[in-house]
Scaffold this active site. Structure first.
Site, mmCIF file in Angstrom:
data_model
loop_
_atom_site.group_PDB
_atom_site.id
_atom_site.type_symbol
_atom_site.label_atom_id
_atom_site.label_comp_id
_atom_site.label_asym_id
_atom_site.label_seq_id
_atom_site.Cartn_x
_atom_site.Cartn_y
_atom_site.Cartn_z
ATOM 1 N NE ARG A 282 35.870 -3.798 70.892
ATOM 2 C CZ ARG A 282 37.123 -4.145 71.197
ATOM 3 N NH1 ARG A 282 37.362 -4.977 72.189
ATOM 4 N NH2 ARG A 282 38.131 -3.629 70.537
ATOM 5 N NE ARG B 59 33.394 -11.456 67.660
ATOM 6 C CZ ARG B 59 34.231 -11.196 68.637
ATOM 7 N NH1 ARG B 59 34.809 -12.161 69.313
ATOM 8 N NH2 ARG B 59 34.519 -9.947 68.946
HETATM 9 C C1 LIG Z 1 38.828 -14.324 68.321
HETATM 10 C C2 LIG Z 1 38.796 -12.891 68.714
HETATM 11 C C3 LIG Z 1 39.528 -12.443 69.789
HETATM 12 C C4 LIG Z 1 39.497 -11.110 70.166
HETATM 13 N N1 LIG Z 1 40.229 -10.706 71.253
HETATM 14 C C5 LIG Z 1 40.200 -9.408 71.629
HETATM 15 C C6 LIG Z 1 40.951 -8.952 72.750
HETATM 16 O O1 LIG Z 1 41.658 -9.709 73.406
HETATM 17 N N2 LIG Z 1 40.855 -7.641 73.110
HETATM 18 C C7 LIG Z 1 40.098 -6.746 72.407
HETATM 19 O O2 LIG Z 1 40.058 -5.565 72.772
HETATM 20 N N3 LIG Z 1 39.389 -7.141 71.330
HETATM 21 C C8 LIG Z 1 39.416 -8.442 70.926
HETATM 22 N N4 LIG Z 1 38.666 -8.831 69.840
HETATM 23 C C9 LIG Z 1 37.825 -7.850 69.139
HETATM 24 C C10 LIG Z 1 38.490 -7.391 67.827
HETATM 25 O O3 LIG Z 1 39.660 -6.671 68.088
HETATM 26 C C11 LIG Z 1 37.502 -6.500 67.019
HETATM 27 O O4 LIG Z 1 37.202 -5.355 67.784
HETATM 28 C C12 LIG Z 1 36.215 -7.201 66.707
HETATM 29 O O5 LIG Z 1 36.470 -8.471 66.176
HETATM 30 C C13 LIG Z 1 35.417 -6.379 65.701
HETATM 31 O O6 LIG Z 1 36.055 -6.470 64.459
HETATM 32 P P1 LIG Z 1 36.155 -5.222 63.475
HETATM 33 O O7 LIG Z 1 36.946 -4.120 64.086
HETATM 34 O O8 LIG Z 1 36.585 -5.772 62.150
HETATM 35 O O9 LIG Z 1 34.603 -4.789 63.376
HETATM 36 P P2 LIG Z 1 33.999 -3.362 63.089
HETATM 37 O O10 LIG Z 1 34.337 -2.379 64.137
HETATM 38 O O11 LIG Z 1 32.547 -3.629 62.884
HETATM 39 O O12 LIG Z 1 34.650 -2.888 61.752
HETATM 40 C C14 LIG Z 1 34.343 -3.511 60.518
HETATM 41 C C15 LIG Z 1 35.395 -3.107 59.508
HETATM 42 O O13 LIG Z 1 35.277 -1.708 59.242
HETATM 43 C C16 LIG Z 1 36.575 -1.144 59.082
HETATM 44 N N5 LIG Z 1 36.811 -0.177 60.166
HETATM 45 C C17 LIG Z 1 36.058 -0.015 61.281
HETATM 46 N N6 LIG Z 1 36.539 0.972 62.045
HETATM 47 C C18 LIG Z 1 37.631 1.432 61.418
HETATM 48 C C19 LIG Z 1 38.561 2.422 61.731
HETATM 49 N N7 LIG Z 1 38.465 3.159 62.842
HETATM 50 N N8 LIG Z 1 39.571 2.631 60.885
HETATM 51 C C20 LIG Z 1 39.698 1.908 59.753
HETATM 52 N N9 LIG Z 1 38.827 0.935 59.382
HETATM 53 C C21 LIG Z 1 37.806 0.699 60.205
HETATM 54 C C22 LIG Z 1 37.566 -2.297 59.133
HETATM 55 O O14 LIG Z 1 37.757 -2.767 57.822
HETATM 56 C C23 LIG Z 1 36.828 -3.321 59.945
HETATM 57 O O15 LIG Z 1 37.250 -4.653 59.712
HETATM 58 C C24 LIG Z 1 38.705 -10.169 69.437
HETATM 59 C C25 LIG Z 1 37.974 -10.621 68.346
HETATM 60 C C26 LIG Z 1 37.999 -11.955 67.977
HETATM 61 C C27 LIG Z 1 37.176 -12.406 66.793
#
Ligand SMILES: Cc1cc2nc3c(=O)[nH]c(=O)nc-3n(C[C@H](O)[C@H](O)[C@H](O)COP(=O)(O)OP(=O)(O)OC[C@H]3O[C@@H](n4cnc5c(N)ncnc54)[C@H](O)[C@@H]3O)c2cc1C
Length: 274
Positions: free
Chosen positions: A123, A238
């Site tokens: 993710r 994480r």
């Molecule tokens: C404790 C925990 C519980 C979770 N539970 C769930 C769950 O129940 N269901 C579920 O589906 N997921 C869950 N997740 C996954 C979570 O929703 C994120 O997908 C995951 O943590 C990746 O984070 P991110 O999107 O910041 O990372 P990345 O996709 O690597 O993105 C990094 C950063 O880039 C920017 N970015 C990336 N893409 C975009 C975009 N399209 N538009 C704007 N800015 C962008 C943002 O600033 C983002 O923080 C969970 C995560 C954690 C840590």
């Protein structure tokens, strides 16, 4: 966490994490930030020594003590050079979230972990690249994750308000005996899955379909690459309490690797985190 001879960090029951490559350095992070002034990397704070003992600190720790001040350890005279180093700029970059210089360094790692860990890991899209073993080409390694009794019992007990770590509402509080029974069932189920998988392969079922029975507890392998900025964002989510124990174990190992490779940056990252 166990270190083994070839640099692999062994994790869970069959997992590992290993550094493949590091690129860039903290000096290059500073150098990149200084593109704006063209001054380059000027040097880290000078290491200090004490004439009375070997209890020296590195530059930034001691900064602010005047020349001739006493060593905090032995109270002897400290050899002191009051030269602030580029730690100061690194700190400014970090605290002001000037993130792009931290994209000038990074690591590639190889990881063997249960598929359920990879589901969470993948993710993290930005700025990562992943290549995973493909069960369309190669049968997966015959390793399945079996959590320890402690992981199950303590995990349920300590879930607190973390809904994802809690048992379903109507379930009783799980104890050691019940966990042992469930782990036996799990192991038998894994064995059954493996039999069906192997049976499919032997019968000539295409590998990409034979894998339908592979559970998310099965180990897979991948390489993951990303820059330091991305890895720190990964750790923030994480290597943190709300994260599931299994991915957190791997995140902690990433943390250990990065601390060895980029110690000043990781010290800044760790400040204020408990
Ligand atoms: C404790 C925990 C519980 C979770 N539970 C769930 C769950 O129940 N269901 C579920 O589906 N997921 C869950 N997740 C996954 C979570 O929703 C994120 O997908 C995951 O943590 C990746 O984070 P991110 O999107 O910041 O990372 P990345 O996709 O690597 O993105 C990094 C950063 O880039 C920017 N970015 C990336 N893409 C975009 C975009 N399209 N538009 C704007 N800015 C962008 C943002 O600033 C983002 O923080 C969970 C995560 C954690 C840590």
């Amino acid at each position: 966490m166990t270190m083994v001879m070839d640099g692999r960090i062994e994790l869970l029951d069959h997992g590992y994490l290993q550094l493949v490559e590091k690129w860039g350095s903290e000096e290059q992070i500073v150098e990149s930030a200084r593109m704006s002034t063209g001054k380059g990397f000027l040097g880290w704070g000078v290491e200090e020594t004490c004439e009375g003992c070997d209890g020296s600190g590195t530059g930034t720790k001691m900064l602010g003590h005047g020349p001739g001040s006493l060593c905090p350890k032995c109270r002897g005279r400290k050899v002191f050079i009051n030269k602030p180093g580029d730690e100061k700029l690194l700190r400014t970059l970090w605290t002001n979230e000037h993130g792009t210089p931290f994209e000038m360094a990074g690591i590639t790692i190889e990881v063997q972990a249960p598929i359920m860990v990879f589901r969470e890991w993948h993710r993290h899209r930005v700025p990562f690249g992943y290549n995973e073993l493909s069960a369309r080409y190669t049968p997966l390694p015959d390793f399945d994750y079996v959590p320890s009794i402690e992981r199950v019992v303590e995990g349920a007990k300590n879930a607190g308000r973390n809904k994802q770590a809690q048992a379903v509402e109507a379930a009783p509080t799980i104890g050691e005996v019940s966990t042992r029974e469930w782990l036996d069932e799990l192991t038998q189920a894994y064995q059954h899955c493996e039999r069906v998988y192997q049976s499919g392969l032997k019968r000539g079922v295409p590998k990409e379909l034979a894998r339908l029975i592979v559970p998310v507890g099965r180990y897979s392998r991948m390489r993951a690459t990303g820059n330091l900025r991305g890895w720190l964002a990964f750790l923030k989510l994480r290597d943190a309490k709300p994260a599931q124990h299994e991915i957190r174990v791997f995140a902690k190992a990433v943390h250990v690797l990065l601390t060895g490779l980029f110690p000043r940056t990781l010290a800044l990252f760790d400040e204020g985190r408990s």
